[in-house]
Design a protein around this motif. Structure first.
Motif, PDB file in Angstrom:
ATOM      1  N   GLU A   1      33.753  40.152  44.623  1.00  0.00           N
ATOM      2  CA  GLU A   1      33.433  38.929  43.879  1.00  0.00           C
ATOM      3  C   GLU A   1      33.760  39.096  42.398  1.00  0.00           C
ATOM      4  OE1 GLU A   1      32.872  36.106  45.030  1.00  0.00           O
ATOM      5  OE2 GLU A   1      31.810  36.227  46.934  1.00  0.00           O
ATOM      6  N   ALA A   2      33.506  40.273  41.847  1.00  0.00           N
ATOM      7  CA  ALA A   2      33.838  40.519  40.447  1.00  0.00           C
ATOM      8  C   ALA A   2      35.350  40.467  40.239  1.00  0.00           C
ATOM      9  CB  ALA A   2      33.279  41.874  40.007  1.00  0.00           C
ATOM     10  N   GLU A   3      36.088  41.003  41.181  1.00  0.00           N
ATOM     11  CA  GLU A   3      37.549  40.991  41.089  1.00  0.00           C
ATOM     12  C   GLU A   3      38.092  39.571  41.176  1.00  0.00           C
ATOM     13  OE1 GLU A   3      39.742  44.247  42.951  1.00  0.00           O
ATOM     14  OE2 GLU A   3      40.845  42.723  44.077  1.00  0.00           O
ATOM     15  N   VAL A   4      37.532  38.773  42.054  1.00  0.00           N
ATOM     16  CA  VAL A   4      37.966  37.386  42.204  1.00  0.00           C
ATOM     17  C   VAL A   4      37.692  36.593  40.931  1.00  0.00           C
ATOM     18  CG1 VAL A   4      37.444  35.235  43.434  1.00  0.00           C
ATOM     19  CG2 VAL A   4      37.817  37.341  44.717  1.00  0.00           C
ATOM     20  N   ALA A   5      36.544  36.833  40.312  1.00  0.00           N
ATOM     21  CA  ALA A   5      36.199  36.127  39.079  1.00  0.00           C
ATOM     22  C   ALA A   5      37.121  36.525  37.928  1.00  0.00           C
ATOM     23  CB  ALA A   5      34.742  36.407  38.713  1.00  0.00           C
ATOM     24  N   ALA A   6      37.506  37.791  37.891  1.00  0.00           N
ATOM     25  CA  ALA A   6      38.287  38.295  36.763  1.00  0.00           C
ATOM     26  C   ALA A   6      39.791  38.138  36.957  1.00  0.00           C
ATOM     27  CB  ALA A   6      37.954  39.775  36.533  1.00  0.00           C
ATOM     28  N   GLN A   7      40.251  38.028  38.210  1.00  0.00           N
ATOM     29  CA  GLN A   7      41.683  38.070  38.472  1.00  0.00           C
ATOM     30  C   GLN A   7      42.166  36.872  39.290  1.00  0.00           C
ATOM     31  OE1 GLN A   7      43.133  41.897  39.906  1.00  0.00           O
ATOM     32  NE2 GLN A   7      41.418  42.967  38.939  1.00  0.00           N
ATOM     33  N   ALA A   8      41.609  35.706  39.040  1.00  0.00           N
ATOM     34  CA  ALA A   8      41.988  34.523  39.818  1.00  0.00           C
ATOM     35  C   ALA A   8      43.485  34.248  39.741  1.00  0.00           C
ATOM     36  CB  ALA A   8      41.187  33.312  39.345  1.00  0.00           C
ATOM     37  N   GLN A   9      44.067  34.321  38.569  1.00  0.00           N
ATOM     38  CA  GLN A   9      45.492  34.020  38.416  1.00  0.00           C
ATOM     39  C   GLN A   9      46.360  35.050  39.137  1.00  0.00           C
ATOM     40  OE1 GLN A   9      46.234  33.601  34.184  1.00  0.00           O
ATOM     41  NE2 GLN A   9      45.682  31.422  34.231  1.00  0.00           N
ATOM     42  N   GLU A  10      45.988  36.306  39.011  1.00  0.00           N
ATOM     43  CA  GLU A  10      46.763  37.349  39.688  1.00  0.00           C
ATOM     44  C   GLU A  10      46.695  37.193  41.201  1.00  0.00           C
ATOM     45  OE1 GLU A  10      44.565  37.744  37.283  1.00  0.00           O
ATOM     46  OE2 GLU A  10      45.199  39.283  35.831  1.00  0.00           O
ATOM     47  N   LEU A  11      45.510  36.886  41.706  1.00  0.00           N
ATOM     48  CA  LEU A  11      45.356  36.683  43.147  1.00  0.00           C
ATOM     49  C   LEU A  11      46.143  35.465  43.610  1.00  0.00           C
ATOM     50  CD1 LEU A  11      41.562  37.506  43.324  1.00  0.00           C
ATOM     51  CD2 LEU A  11      43.363  38.809  44.494  1.00  0.00           C
ATOM     52  N   ASP A  12      46.113  34.390  42.830  1.00  0.00           N
ATOM     53  CA  ASP A  12      46.886  33.202  43.198  1.00  0.00           C
ATOM     54  C   ASP A  12      48.385  33.497  43.223  1.00  0.00           C
ATOM     55  OD1 ASP A  12      44.758  31.545  43.676  1.00  0.00           O
ATOM     56  OD2 ASP A  12      44.881  30.469  41.765  1.00  0.00           O
ATOM     57  N   ALA A  13      48.841  34.340  42.314  1.00  0.00           N
ATOM     58  CA  ALA A  13      50.258  34.717  42.319  1.00  0.00           C
ATOM     59  C   ALA A  13      50.611  35.493  43.584  1.00  0.00           C
ATOM     60  CB  ALA A  13      50.578  35.552  41.076  1.00  0.00           C
TER      61      ALA A  13
END
Length: 215
Positions: A155-167
């Protein structure tokens, strides 16, 4: 020898859910590593898709998905809420989509750790198994834990890296299309796409030709 394959998957796709548990069982029984490649559903990529469909499309799809679930003995029910925020009367897709974006990003974070297939199955059982409020409380955290993941870390990773995950999710869609398809669920093995929950046995047959063995 362990074979490898990629499973392109949407958390809003009932057929993706109806396939993922069977692919998970295949990977547990046989020496094949199936990497989950989450993509956003058509409702995000092509918001007018449902408005353009034949009037019979929805009724038949509902009938068929229920039939597939019954045939395979899979607990199945309408999602509560739908991962996609949509006007049921007009089929118009809302601009803001908090549910599908969160769960897909969580799925991609799980995939980074090689646990995407397990998480997709666990989360799918919440979404498509009739769990009311699947997006609330600790439901998804429980799915992450059952998949062998640290929910707080994810959850912390998703909150901090939304743009990277979307890419990465967008790259998954590009890879799916490069492999020769566009929809989900699609398993790509040795460069060959197998689209649909009704192609699992055929995908296994192809793997057996390439040396698939039990673990």
């Amino acid at each position: 020898m362990t074979l490898t394959a990629d499973l392109y998957f949407s958390f809003r796709s009932p057929y993706s859910f109806l396939a993922v548990g069977r692919y998970r069982a295949l990977a547990e029984e046989y020496a094949v590593d199936i990497a989950l490649r989450p993509v956003y559903p058509l409702a995000i990529r092509q918001p007018d898709f449902f408005e353009r469909n034949h009037p019979n499309w929805m009724a038949y799809t509902i009938r068929d998905m229920m039939r597939v679930a019954q045939f395979h003995g899979i607990a199945f029910g309408p999602p509560r809420p739908d991962p996609i925020v949509q006007n049921p009367a007009t089929r118009e897709i809302a601009a803001d989509q908090p549910y599908i974006r969160r769960v897909t990003r969580v799925g991609q974070a799980a995939a980074r750790r090689g646990k995407g297939l397990a998480f997709a199955h666990e989360a799918g059982q919440l979404i498509w198994g009739g769990q009311e409020g699947w997006h609330e409380g600790d439901h998804l955290a429980g799915a992450l834990a059952r998949a062998g993941l640290d929910a707080q870390e994810i959850e912390a990773e998703v909150a901090a890296q939304a743009q990277e995950l979307d890419a990465e999710i967008a790259a998954n869609q590009d890879a799916l299309e490069a492999a020769g398809h566009w929809g989900v669920p699609t398993l790509v093995f040795d460069g060959e796409p197998f689209f649909g929950q009704d192609r699992i046995e055929m995908a296994q047959w192809r793997m057996e030709q390439k040396g698939l063995a039990r673990r």
